[in-house]
Write an enzyme that holds these catalytic residues in place. Structure first.
Site, PDB file in Angstrom:
ATOM      1  CB  ALA A 184      -0.873  -0.013   1.241  1.00  0.00           C
ATOM      2  N   GLY A 188       0.493  -4.913   0.889  1.00  0.00           N
ATOM      3  CA  GLY A 188      -0.729  -4.933   0.087  1.00  0.00           C
ATOM      4  C   GLY A 188      -0.515  -5.578  -1.283  1.00  0.00           C
ATOM      5  CD  GLU A 212      -2.388  -7.448   2.947  1.00  0.00           C
ATOM      6  OE1 GLU A 212      -2.019  -6.295   2.628  1.00  0.00           O
ATOM      7  OE2 GLU A 212      -2.988  -7.698   3.998  1.00  0.00           O
ATOM      8  CD  GLU A 246       1.804  -5.522   5.590  1.00  0.00           C
ATOM      9  OE1 GLU A 246       2.614  -6.454   5.799  1.00  0.00           O
ATOM     10  OE2 GLU A 246       0.965  -5.546   4.678  1.00  0.00           O
TER      11      GLU A 246
HETATM   12  N1  CO8 Z   1       4.558   3.189  -0.719  1.00  0.00           N
HETATM   13  C1  CO8 Z   1       4.943   4.365  -1.273  1.00  0.00           C
HETATM   14  N2  CO8 Z   1       6.074   4.482  -2.004  1.00  0.00           N
HETATM   15  C2  CO8 Z   1       6.834   3.383  -2.166  1.00  0.00           C
HETATM   16  C3  CO8 Z   1       6.503   2.140  -1.603  1.00  0.00           C
HETATM   17  C4  CO8 Z   1       5.298   2.061  -0.863  1.00  0.00           C
HETATM   18  N3  CO8 Z   1       4.839   0.913  -0.330  1.00  0.00           N
HETATM   19  N4  CO8 Z   1       7.463   1.250  -1.929  1.00  0.00           N
HETATM   20  C5  CO8 Z   1       8.373   1.903  -2.679  1.00  0.00           C
HETATM   21  N5  CO8 Z   1       8.004   3.214  -2.803  1.00  0.00           N
HETATM   22  C6  CO8 Z   1       8.711   4.280  -3.519  1.00  0.00           C
HETATM   23  C7  CO8 Z   1       9.933   4.737  -2.746  1.00  0.00           C
HETATM   24  O1  CO8 Z   1       9.573   5.659  -1.737  1.00  0.00           O
HETATM   25  C8  CO8 Z   1      10.780   5.329  -3.849  1.00  0.00           C
HETATM   26  O2  CO8 Z   1      10.263   6.615  -4.161  1.00  0.00           O
HETATM   27  P1  CO8 Z   1      11.280   7.895  -4.206  1.00  0.00           P
HETATM   28  O3  CO8 Z   1      12.212   7.564  -5.345  1.00  0.00           O
HETATM   29  O4  CO8 Z   1      10.348   9.032  -4.477  1.00  0.00           O
HETATM   30  O5  CO8 Z   1      11.971   7.943  -2.900  1.00  0.00           O
HETATM   31  C9  CO8 Z   1      10.470   4.442  -5.042  1.00  0.00           C
HETATM   32  O6  CO8 Z   1       9.249   3.766  -4.741  1.00  0.00           O
HETATM   33  C10 CO8 Z   1      11.544   3.369  -5.270  1.00  0.00           C
HETATM   34  O7  CO8 Z   1      11.691   2.673  -4.058  1.00  0.00           O
HETATM   35  P2  CO8 Z   1      13.120   2.433  -3.354  1.00  0.00           P
HETATM   36  O8  CO8 Z   1      14.054   3.550  -3.673  1.00  0.00           O
HETATM   37  O9  CO8 Z   1      12.878   2.169  -1.896  1.00  0.00           O
HETATM   38  O10 CO8 Z   1      13.587   1.121  -4.122  1.00  0.00           O
HETATM   39  P3  CO8 Z   1      14.603   0.001  -3.598  1.00  0.00           P
HETATM   40  O11 CO8 Z   1      14.879  -0.858  -4.785  1.00  0.00           O
HETATM   41  O12 CO8 Z   1      15.750   0.620  -2.872  1.00  0.00           O
HETATM   42  O13 CO8 Z   1      13.773  -0.830  -2.495  1.00  0.00           O
HETATM   43  C11 CO8 Z   1      11.826  -2.001  -1.644  1.00  0.00           C
HETATM   44  C12 CO8 Z   1      12.646  -1.596  -2.885  1.00  0.00           C
HETATM   45  C13 CO8 Z   1      12.642  -2.964  -0.766  1.00  0.00           C
HETATM   46  C14 CO8 Z   1      10.561  -2.686  -2.151  1.00  0.00           C
HETATM   47  C15 CO8 Z   1      11.487  -0.733  -0.816  1.00  0.00           C
HETATM   48  O14 CO8 Z   1      10.940   0.239  -1.689  1.00  0.00           O
HETATM   49  C16 CO8 Z   1      10.482  -0.950   0.292  1.00  0.00           C
HETATM   50  O15 CO8 Z   1      10.842  -1.487   1.322  1.00  0.00           O
HETATM   51  N6  CO8 Z   1       9.224  -0.528   0.072  1.00  0.00           N
HETATM   52  C17 CO8 Z   1       8.175  -0.602   1.078  1.00  0.00           C
HETATM   53  C18 CO8 Z   1       7.675  -2.023   1.261  1.00  0.00           C
HETATM   54  C19 CO8 Z   1       6.639  -2.046   2.347  1.00  0.00           C
HETATM   55  O16 CO8 Z   1       6.885  -1.755   3.501  1.00  0.00           O
HETATM   56  N7  CO8 Z   1       5.423  -2.433   1.975  1.00  0.00           N
HETATM   57  C20 CO8 Z   1       4.292  -2.527   2.905  1.00  0.00           C
HETATM   58  C21 CO8 Z   1       3.509  -1.238   2.895  1.00  0.00           C
HETATM   59  S1  CO8 Z   1       2.211  -1.208   4.115  1.00  0.00           S
HETATM   60  C22 CO8 Z   1       0.964  -2.138   3.422  1.00  0.00           C
HETATM   61  O17 CO8 Z   1       1.080  -2.629   2.341  1.00  0.00           O
HETATM   62  C23 CO8 Z   1      -0.284  -2.313   4.252  1.00  0.00           C
HETATM   63  C24 CO8 Z   1      -1.426  -2.859   3.396  1.00  0.00           C
HETATM   64  C25 CO8 Z   1      -2.713  -2.793   4.142  1.00  0.00           C
HETATM   65  C26 CO8 Z   1      -3.489  -1.544   3.884  1.00  0.00           C
HETATM   66  C27 CO8 Z   1      -4.867  -1.750   4.396  1.00  0.00           C
HETATM   67  C28 CO8 Z   1      -5.649  -0.503   4.547  1.00  0.00           C
HETATM   68  C29 CO8 Z   1      -7.039  -0.784   5.132  1.00  0.00           C
END
Ligand code: CO8
Length: 262
Positions: free
Chosen positions: A69, A113, A116, A136
């Protein structure tokens, strides 16, 4: 085909009867935000309403199916805002309500997400580059669109606890071994292989496909006795369709069946 901001929707010539939906927010590794989930609901409703569509493929990019998400969209929300907006449920409901099969073709990250979303589809095909996870816990929260429930059903309690409490990622081979993924393909052929599988499904009787899907889904919700009874009733009811006569007659006549969805 309708134009979207966060999706690319195609009807590939190589795969008759298939709608290909690509998540397309490359700037955020396809993170799921309100706009994307709203558009996904629209695209799925359109595919559901179109009689020429027999199967749907949902995919992302080579780097990410979806990295979760959208954390930036969520981070400042209050409890009241989350509750009132029923955040993210539009896309989830659209998937749950779609009666046509949806195959997730996952390359790269399927996290939070994203994992999921893949698990809400009917089955998952993975590239050898796929990485699944529910990270998460690292954000101080928990999965919110079914991760704790569906991952546990797919891979069992021990591995689900391990994944969810540590936030670690699982590669494609472990995912296949654990039953999360049905098959693995080399990353550069994942979408083509998935389209070929989807086209095969789209060539079957749409009535039989919908009933088979309903029956496998029932296995999650009912007891064995109730599920087997439901299966027997639906099996009997399939004999009301012309497609059953066509399928069995074609077998006897040693030719390919031509299903009409009637
Ligand atoms: N949300 C927003 N932006 C994201 C996300 C995300 N989940 N993942 C990556 N991005 C963005 C980064 O911020 C970055 O943007 P910017 O260049 O502007 O800084 C761009 O995508 C590229 O990402 P990275 O530079 O981090 O790329 P890497 O190759 O270094 O890393 C990863 C890749 C390991 C995937 C890393 O991006 C990461 O850890 N991402 C987050 C993963 C995460 O924590 N996901 C869980 C999110 S919470 C969730 O999903 C809850 C769902 C339930 C919701 C229910 C509501 C009712």
């Amino acid at each position: 085909m309708a134009q979207f901001q966060t999706l690319i929707v195609e009807a590939p010539e190589s795969a008759p009867g298939v709608t290909l939906i690509r998540l397309n927010r490359p700037e955020a590794l396809n993170a799921l935000n309100t706009a994307l989930l709203g558009e996904l609901a629209q695209a799925l409703a359109a595919a559901q309403a179109d009689d020429s569509v027999g199967c749907i493929v949902l995919t992302g990019s080579a780097k990410a199916f979806a990295a979760g998400a959208d954390i930036k969209e969520m981070s400042d929300k209050t409890y009241a805002q989350m509750f009132k907006a029923d955040f993210f449920t539009a896309g989830a409901r659209a998937i749950e309500q779609c009666r046509k099969p949806i195959i997730a073709a996952v390359a790269g990250y399927a996290l939070g997400g994203g994992c999921e979303l893949a698990m809400m589809c009917d089955f998952i095909l993975a590239a050898d580059t796929a990485k699944f996870g529910q990270p998460e816990i690292n954000l101080g929260v928990a999965p919110g669109i079914g991760g704790t429930q569906r991952l546990t059903r797919f891979v069992g309690k021990s591995k689900a606890m391990d994944m969810i409490l540590t936030g670690r990622m699982m590669g494609a081979e472990e995912a296949e071994r654990s039953g999360l993924v049905s098959r693995i393909f080399p990353a550069d052929s994942l979408v083509d292989e998935t389209l070929a599988i989807a086209a095969k499904i789209a060539g079957q009787s749409p009535l039989a496909v919908a009933m088979n899907k309903e029956l496998v889904e029932a296995a999650y919700e009912t007891t064995l006795t109730t599920g087997v009874a439901l299966e027997r009733r639906l099996f009997h009811s399939l004999f009301a369709f012309e497609d059953q006569k066509e399928g069995m007659t074609a077998f006897v006549e040693k030719r390919k069946p031509l299903f009409k969805g009637a």
